[in-house]
Enzyme design. Structure first.
Site, PDB file in Angstrom:
ATOM      1  N   LYS A   1       0.818  -1.221   0.019  1.00  6.20           N
ATOM      2  CA  LYS A   1       0.283   0.212  -0.081  1.00  6.20           C
ATOM      3  C   LYS A   1       1.163   1.133  -0.011  1.00  6.20           C
ATOM      4  O   LYS A   1       0.787   1.816  -0.462  1.00  6.20           O
ATOM      5  CB  LYS A   1      -0.755   0.197   1.313  1.00  6.20           C
ATOM      6  CG  LYS A   1      -2.073  -1.156   1.178  1.00  6.20           C
ATOM      7  CD  LYS A   1      -2.868  -1.150   2.386  1.00  6.20           C
ATOM      8  CE  LYS A   1      -4.090  -2.149   1.918  1.00  6.20           C
ATOM      9  NZ  LYS A   1      -4.574  -2.759   3.581  1.00  6.20           N
TER      10      LYS A   1
ATOM     11  N   ASP B   1     -10.890   2.946   3.944  1.00  6.88           N
ATOM     12  CA  ASP B   1     -12.149   1.763   3.757  1.00  6.88           C
ATOM     13  C   ASP B   1     -13.336   0.836   3.603  1.00  6.88           C
ATOM     14  O   ASP B   1     -13.875  -0.043   3.518  1.00  6.88           O
ATOM     15  CB  ASP B   1     -11.107   0.152   5.576  1.00  6.88           C
ATOM     16  CG  ASP B   1     -10.327  -0.315   4.421  1.00  6.88           C
ATOM     17  OD1 ASP B   1      -9.470  -0.689   3.363  1.00  6.88           O
ATOM     18  OD2 ASP B   1      -9.353  -0.890   5.499  1.00  6.88           O
TER      19      ASP B   1
ATOM     20  N   GLN C   1      -4.879  -1.716   9.754  1.00  8.01           N
ATOM     21  CA  GLN C   1      -4.808  -2.879   8.657  1.00  8.01           C
ATOM     22  C   GLN C   1      -5.338  -3.813  10.114  1.00  8.01           C
ATOM     23  O   GLN C   1      -5.428  -3.529  11.210  1.00  8.01           O
ATOM     24  CB  GLN C   1      -3.231  -3.223   8.207  1.00  8.01           C
ATOM     25  CG  GLN C   1      -3.299  -4.190   8.009  1.00  8.01           C
ATOM     26  CD  GLN C   1      -3.497  -4.761   6.608  1.00  8.01           C
ATOM     27  OE1 GLN C   1      -3.643  -3.341   5.505  1.00  8.01           O
ATOM     28  NE2 GLN C   1      -4.073  -5.731   6.366  1.00  8.01           N
TER      29      GLN C   1
END
Ligand code: NDP
Length: 296
Positions: free
Chosen positions: A54, A121, A98
């Site tokens: 990422k 997200d 995460q």
């Protein structure tokens, strides 16, 4: 029939190119650089790889990457304080924590502490509600990537029968919402579905997000259907470790009209859509038009 293979790797490269072009324009015309903060707690090897990828791709498209690597025993209070700082930081347009988090941390509380406008997200309860009611939201990256590929392949999706196998909050449910938003007739199947094969055979669009290696076989696919394989499963075969999806590719490809491979299908689209969401968040935060084709 032998299915067309939908090349997610090439598609993702195209999305990243579009994002990079927008980012360059934002810099030139508005002096803005989108920033993505990624928070990793602990040292889970798979998560470390994701976070590294990422970070690299964020920089490659011209955005700023902020990485926060915290020890596995980080307290909830410390993590919440970091999120509050990132929420307040005008250089940070997207925040990603995460998952999975270590068990002593309350994931729901932590995700719902992220400013919904920076929740790239799309897991914050406000974004879930906005998506469910057909309003502008941050859309979870993996289903967004699937939708982009489906729109590209089919053009309009209205009226098509879609079956989503899996009802998780991160893939199955938002995928079904997106397909409904595009006026598909949507069925969600799960572990309690009776006669899964019969349900799957109704699908013009079949999305598998189950986490069971190769469980969707060719006899479960309608001839000509488009099959999107979200699964990523590591298995041992012939003494080698390899990645396979939730779809048995060889038998499904003999029946389907189009299919995404694993690896190289949905996987690469997930990070590309994270970058697209960060760009969208930056545009929205600054009252600028959203990038066309990179959001819903
Ligand atoms: P979850 O484990 O959260 O959900 C799995 C879903 O599959 C559940 O709804 C479950 O049903 C359903 N299921 C399990 N067994 C069966 C069965 N025998 N028949 C029908 N349905 C069944 O998984 P995720 O949604 O998080 O992930 C799914 C897959 O996608 C995984 O392989 C994961 O690695 C992959 N993935 C890939 C991503 C990418 O970037 N490409 C991103 C995210 C995930 P029930 O609810 O009834 O238990």
């Amino acid at each position: 029939m032998t299915a067309v293979v939908i090349d997610g790797k090439a598609f993702a490269a195209g999305v990243r190119e579009q994002v990079a072009a927008h980012v360059a324009r934002l810099k030139e015309e508005h002096g803005l650089t989108p920033g993505l903060a990624v928070v990793l707690v602990g040292e889970d090897p798979a998560s470390q790889v994701y976070v590294r990828n990422k970070g690299t791709q964020t920089v490659e498209v011209g955005m700023t990457s902020f990485e926060h690597k915290l020890p596995v025993d980080t307290s909830e209070a410390d993590l919440l304080a970091l999120i509050a700082r990132l929420n307040a930081d005008p250089q940070v347009h997207g925040i990603l924590v995460q998952l999975p988090l270590p068990p002593h941390l309350n994931s729901e509380l932590i995700i719902n502490t992220i400013d919904p406008a920076k929740d790239v997200d799309g897991f914050h309860i406000s974004n879930v509600g906005l998506l469910g009611t057909g309003q502008k939201s941050m859309v979870p990256c993996t289903p967004l990537g699937c939708l982009m590929m489906l729109r590209d392949h089919h053009g309009k999706l209205a009226g098509l029968e879609a079956v989503v196998v899996g009802r998780s909050n991160i893939v199955g449910k938002p995928m079904a919402q997106l397909l409904l938003g595009d006026s598909c007739t949507v069925t969600i199947a799960h572990s309690r579905t009776r006669d899964l094969a019969e349900v799957c055979r109704r699908a013009d669009i079949l999305v598998a997000a189950v986490g069971r290696p190769e469980m969707i076989t060719g006899d479960m696919v309608k001839p000509g259907a488009t099959v999107i394989d979200v699964g990523i499963n590591r298995i041992e075969r012939d003494g080698k470790s390899r990645l396979v999806g939730d779809v048995h590719t060889a038998s499904a490809a003999a029946v389907a009209g189009a299919i995404t491979p694993v690896p190289g299908g949905v996987g690469p689209m997930t990070i590309a859509c994270l970058l697209a969401n960060t760009l969208t968040a930056c545009c929205r935060a600054n009252g600028l038009p959203e990038p066309e084709g990179l959001t819903v």
